[in-house]
Design a protein around this motif. Structure first.
Motif, PDB file in Angstrom:
ATOM      1  N   PRO A  24      27.395  46.301 -99.087  1.00  0.00           N
ATOM      2  CA  PRO A  24      26.223  45.482 -99.412  1.00  0.00           C
ATOM      3  C   PRO A  24      25.092  45.665 -98.410  1.00  0.00           C
ATOM      4  CG  PRO A  24      28.240  44.180 -99.548  1.00  0.00           C
ATOM      5  CD  PRO A  24      28.612  45.493 -98.921  1.00  0.00           C
ATOM      6  N   ALA A  25      23.850  45.538 -98.915  1.00  0.00           N
ATOM      7  CA  ALA A  25      22.664  45.744 -98.072  1.00  0.00           C
ATOM      8  C   ALA A  25      22.645  44.784 -96.893  1.00  0.00           C
ATOM      9  CB  ALA A  25      21.401  45.597 -98.920  1.00  0.00           C
ATOM     10  N   LYS A  26      23.036  43.528 -97.114  1.00  0.00           N
ATOM     11  CA  LYS A  26      22.998  42.536 -96.027  1.00  0.00           C
ATOM     12  C   LYS A  26      23.924  42.932 -94.883  1.00  0.00           C
ATOM     13  CE  LYS A  26      23.158  37.584 -95.169  1.00  0.00           C
ATOM     14  NZ  LYS A  26      23.799  37.732 -93.857  1.00  0.00           N
ATOM     15  N   GLN A  27      25.117  43.431 -95.218  1.00  0.00           N
ATOM     16  CA  GLN A  27      26.054  43.858 -94.177  1.00  0.00           C
ATOM     17  C   GLN A  27      25.497  45.052 -93.412  1.00  0.00           C
ATOM     18  OE1 GLN A  27      30.075  44.510 -95.542  1.00  0.00           O
ATOM     19  NE2 GLN A  27      30.641  45.649 -93.701  1.00  0.00           N
ATOM     20  N   ILE A  28      24.855  45.984 -94.128  1.00  0.00           N
ATOM     21  CA  ILE A  28      24.253  47.153 -93.470  1.00  0.00           C
ATOM     22  C   ILE A  28      23.166  46.711 -92.504  1.00  0.00           C
ATOM     23  CG2 ILE A  28      22.931  49.278 -93.849  1.00  0.00           C
ATOM     24  CD1 ILE A  28      24.275  49.471 -96.604  1.00  0.00           C
ATOM     25  N   MET A  29      22.315  45.787 -92.966  1.00  0.00           N
ATOM     26  CA  MET A  29      21.212  45.304 -92.125  1.00  0.00           C
ATOM     27  C   MET A  29      21.734  44.599 -90.879  1.00  0.00           C
ATOM     28  SD  MET A  29      18.729  43.951 -95.198  1.00  0.00           S
ATOM     29  CE  MET A  29      17.509  43.239 -94.084  1.00  0.00           C
ATOM     30  N   ASP A  30      22.812  43.822 -91.030  1.00  0.00           N
ATOM     31  CA  ASP A  30      23.374  43.103 -89.880  1.00  0.00           C
ATOM     32  C   ASP A  30      23.976  44.064 -88.866  1.00  0.00           C
ATOM     33  OD1 ASP A  30      22.630  40.717 -90.982  1.00  0.00           O
ATOM     34  OD2 ASP A  30      24.589  40.261 -91.865  1.00  0.00           O
ATOM     35  N   GLU A  31      24.722  45.075 -89.363  1.00  0.00           N
ATOM     36  CA  GLU A  31      25.412  45.994 -88.453  1.00  0.00           C
ATOM     37  C   GLU A  31      24.451  46.935 -87.736  1.00  0.00           C
ATOM     38  OE1 GLU A  31      28.696  48.074 -90.070  1.00  0.00           O
ATOM     39  OE2 GLU A  31      29.699  46.282 -90.867  1.00  0.00           O
ATOM     40  N   LEU A  32      23.382  47.357 -88.429  1.00  0.00           N
ATOM     41  CA  LEU A  32      22.441  48.315 -87.836  1.00  0.00           C
ATOM     42  C   LEU A  32      21.147  47.668 -87.355  1.00  0.00           C
ATOM     43  CD1 LEU A  32      22.855  51.320 -90.328  1.00  0.00           C
ATOM     44  CD2 LEU A  32      24.058  50.874 -88.185  1.00  0.00           C
ATOM     45  N   ASN A  33      21.090  46.318 -87.450  1.00  0.00           N
ATOM     46  CA  ASN A  33      19.921  45.577 -86.963  1.00  0.00           C
ATOM     47  C   ASN A  33      18.628  46.009 -87.663  1.00  0.00           C
ATOM     48  OD1 ASN A  33      18.817  43.546 -85.383  1.00  0.00           O
ATOM     49  ND2 ASN A  33      18.329  44.926 -83.692  1.00  0.00           N
ATOM     50  N   ILE A  34      18.693  46.167 -88.985  1.00  0.00           N
ATOM     51  CA  ILE A  34      17.521  46.517 -89.790  1.00  0.00           C
ATOM     52  C   ILE A  34      16.834  45.230 -90.208  1.00  0.00           C
ATOM     53  CG2 ILE A  34      16.736  47.645 -91.902  1.00  0.00           C
ATOM     54  CD1 ILE A  34      19.206  49.469 -91.674  1.00  0.00           C
ATOM     55  N   LYS A  35      15.539  45.127 -89.965  1.00  0.00           N
ATOM     56  CA  LYS A  35      14.831  43.866 -90.147  1.00  0.00           C
ATOM     57  C   LYS A  35      14.476  43.568 -91.600  1.00  0.00           C
ATOM     58  CE  LYS A  35      14.764  43.209 -85.695  1.00  0.00           C
ATOM     59  NZ  LYS A  35      15.655  42.200 -85.086  1.00  0.00           N
ATOM     60  N   ASN A  36      14.157  44.599 -92.382  1.00  0.00           N
ATOM     61  CA  ASN A  36      13.630  44.374 -93.723  1.00  0.00           C
ATOM     62  C   ASN A  36      14.387  45.213 -94.737  1.00  0.00           C
ATOM     63  OD1 ASN A  36      11.957  44.134 -96.067  1.00  0.00           O
ATOM     64  ND2 ASN A  36      10.243  43.583 -94.735  1.00  0.00           N
ATOM     65  N   VAL A  37      14.782  44.581 -95.849  1.00  0.00           N
ATOM     66  CA  VAL A  37      15.536  45.296 -96.878  1.00  0.00           C
ATOM     67  C   VAL A  37      14.696  46.372 -97.559  1.00  0.00           C
ATOM     68  CG1 VAL A  37      14.939  43.730 -98.783  1.00  0.00           C
ATOM     69  CG2 VAL A  37      17.128  44.957 -98.821  1.00  0.00           C
ATOM     70  N   SER A  38      13.352  46.225 -97.505  1.00  0.00           N
ATOM     71  CA  SER A  38      12.482  47.236 -98.116  1.00  0.00           C
ATOM     72  C   SER A  38      12.598  48.573 -97.397  1.00  0.00           C
ATOM     73  CB  SER A  38      11.025  46.765 -98.107  1.00  0.00           C
ATOM     74  OG  SER A  38      10.556  46.599 -96.785  1.00  0.00           O
ATOM     75  N   GLN A  39      12.922  48.537 -96.096  1.00  0.00           N
ATOM     76  CA  GLN A  39      13.133  49.771 -95.346  1.00  0.00           C
ATOM     77  C   GLN A  39      14.299  50.547 -95.945  1.00  0.00           C
ATOM     78  OE1 GLN A  39      11.500  51.134 -92.924  1.00  0.00           O
ATOM     79  NE2 GLN A  39      10.265  49.569 -91.935  1.00  0.00           N
ATOM     80  N   LEU A  40      15.400  49.827 -96.188  1.00  0.00           N
ATOM     81  CA  LEU A  40      16.599  50.460 -96.751  1.00  0.00           C
ATOM     82  C   LEU A  40      16.310  51.029 -98.134  1.00  0.00           C
ATOM     83  CD1 LEU A  40      19.582  51.097 -96.479  1.00  0.00           C
ATOM     84  CD2 LEU A  40      20.100  48.810 -97.323  1.00  0.00           C
ATOM     85  N   LYS A  41      15.543  50.306 -98.942  1.00  0.00           N
ATOM     86  CA  LYS A  41      15.195  50.786-100.282  1.00  0.00           C
ATOM     87  C   LYS A  41      14.356  52.067-100.210  1.00  0.00           C
ATOM     88  CE  LYS A  41      15.330  46.250-102.537  1.00  0.00           C
ATOM     89  NZ  LYS A  41      14.543  45.202-103.217  1.00  0.00           N
ATOM     90  N   THR A  42      13.432  52.103 -99.246  1.00  0.00           N
ATOM     91  CA  THR A  42      12.579  53.285 -99.087  1.00  0.00           C
ATOM     92  C   THR A  42      13.397  54.495 -98.679  1.00  0.00           C
ATOM     93  OG1 THR A  42      10.690  51.926 -98.448  1.00  0.00           O
ATOM     94  CG2 THR A  42      10.602  54.257 -97.851  1.00  0.00           C
TER      95      THR A  42
END
Length: 380
Positions: A24-42
């Motif tokens: 899940p995107a939320k788990q990825i963001m938490d583990e890699l300290n990504i601030k915005n989900v739009s970054q992951l989508k891009t």
């Protein structure tokens, strides 16, 4: 205006691989300290369209380093897109609560998105779906079955109460439905009560997080004093593969590695078991992944007399030597040769050959233009 965050290419690639494996995107963001989900989508969009080179561009700047997308032909680009779309369908199939009708609708949407670029027959071959099955799914698209109407009614009732009710209360509105049936429907579409979320214990629940003894001091004067370990994704085969490796910071040599289909505690223990003859002063550094903080892994590390060290959460740079190795492995093999989809056996062979090349042949300037093994043998 807020400060724009710049992420290293290694972090972007790791996020893409985790997303492709169904995390899940939320788990990825938490583990890699990504601030915005739009970054992951891009980043996912760039990967899907073959613009991998854009992962290396600075914030706010767009350029291609004098070259276009990393594909030799239009067919190569389409194959990458097909592989991406196929993975999305496969992710749907993995979840037991998602019915076959949902997979069929997803496949029909895939075909409609690619029509005009590639034939229906070719898409069906790539996806492993019979043409007759596709046409049956297309004919059924838009028609609502009795079960779908039932599910829709339950969903509307959940939404009407803003998902405050559990399945027992929702079932009271449907006397003809069993509570278990309503429960399964709500779980299927993630309509469960959102007021009091149950906390579930995950496999590999952290027992303790070790301090960062390494502190980015990657220099050492003796072999087996400082070791670093990590897991990387290998999304190039018929199924997702993982590589667990341990590096000796003395000469950058990969002294242990394991390739597997599941990244559980036993997976990293298999890698750890290959390490022998370590002094009691040795440090083994990793991230805070659940496999490394698990009771069994920490027990095995202590039995070997090794001191455990861990990166700060969401800080891949604390373990940059092994992160760089994994990045080089993919860049100098799969990405360089344009290998985006092949067999698992081929992926394993490529990784094993590269590690042998990396240890014994590939020179490094910091080692006086010698390979890691040559450097170690010369000093001895």
């Amino acid at each position: 205006m807020g400060t724009r965050v710049s992420y290293p290419a290694e972090v972007k690639m790791k996020a893409i691989e985790m997303k492709l494996s169904g995390i899940p995107a939320k788990q990825i963001m938490d583990e890699l300290n990504i601030k915005n989900v739009s970054q992951l989508k891009t980043w996912m969009k760039w990967y899907k369209t073959g613009e991998i080179h854009r992962l290396h561009q600075p914030v706010g700047k767009q350029y291609s380093f004098g070259k276009g997308p990393e594909f030799d032909s239009e067919e190569s680009r389409l194959q990458t897109e097909n592989r991406y779309l196929k993975q999305q369908v496969e992710v749907l199939k993995k979840y037991k609560e998602i019915g076959k009708e949902v997979v069929g609708q997803a496949f029909v949407e895939v075909v409609e998105a690619l029509r005009g670029q590639i034939s229906v027959q070719r898409i069906c071959e790539l996806m492993g779906v019979a043409r007759a099955t596709y046409y049956r799914w297309r004919k059924q698209k838009g028609t609502q079955t009795t079960k779908e109407k039932r599910d829709q009614d339950v969903g509307e009732k959940c939404a009407a109460h803003k998902y405050r009710y559990g399945y027992r209360k929702i079932a009271s509105f449907f006397p003809n439905l069993a509570e278990k049936t309503v429960q399964k429907i709500m779980q299927k579409y993630n309509w469960s009560c959102r007021v009091k979320v149950k906390k579930r214990k995950r496999t590999g629940q952290p027992t303790s997080i070790a301090p960062n003894h390494l502190e980015r001091n990657f220099h050492t004067t003796e072999p087996f004093q400082k070791l670093v370990t990590d897991i990387t994704y290998l999304p190039f085969g018929q199924s997702m593969l993982y590589l667990s490796s341990i590096m000796d910071l003395y000469n950058g040599e990969i002294i242990a590695y394991t390739i597997g289909t599941t990244q559980d505690t036993q997976f990293v223990l298999d890698t750890l078991s290959q390490v022998e003859g370590i002094s009691s002063e040795a440090i083994l550094h990793s991230d805070q992944g659940s496999v490394y903080t698990s009771y069994e892994y920490q027990k095995q590390v202590k039995e070997k007399g090794i001191t455990m060290s861990m990166s700060r959460k969401g800080t891949p740079a604390d373990n940059s030597p092994i992160e760089t190795f994994h990045s080089s492995l993919k860049s100098e093999t799969f990405y360089l040769d344009g290998i985006h989809s092949t067999t698992n056996a081929c992926v394993i062979r490529i990784v094993e050959e590269y590690i042998n090349y990396y240890n014994n042949i590939r020179i490094q300037m910091k080692l006086n233009n010698q390979s890691p093994v040559q450097y170690r043998q010369l000093v001895v």
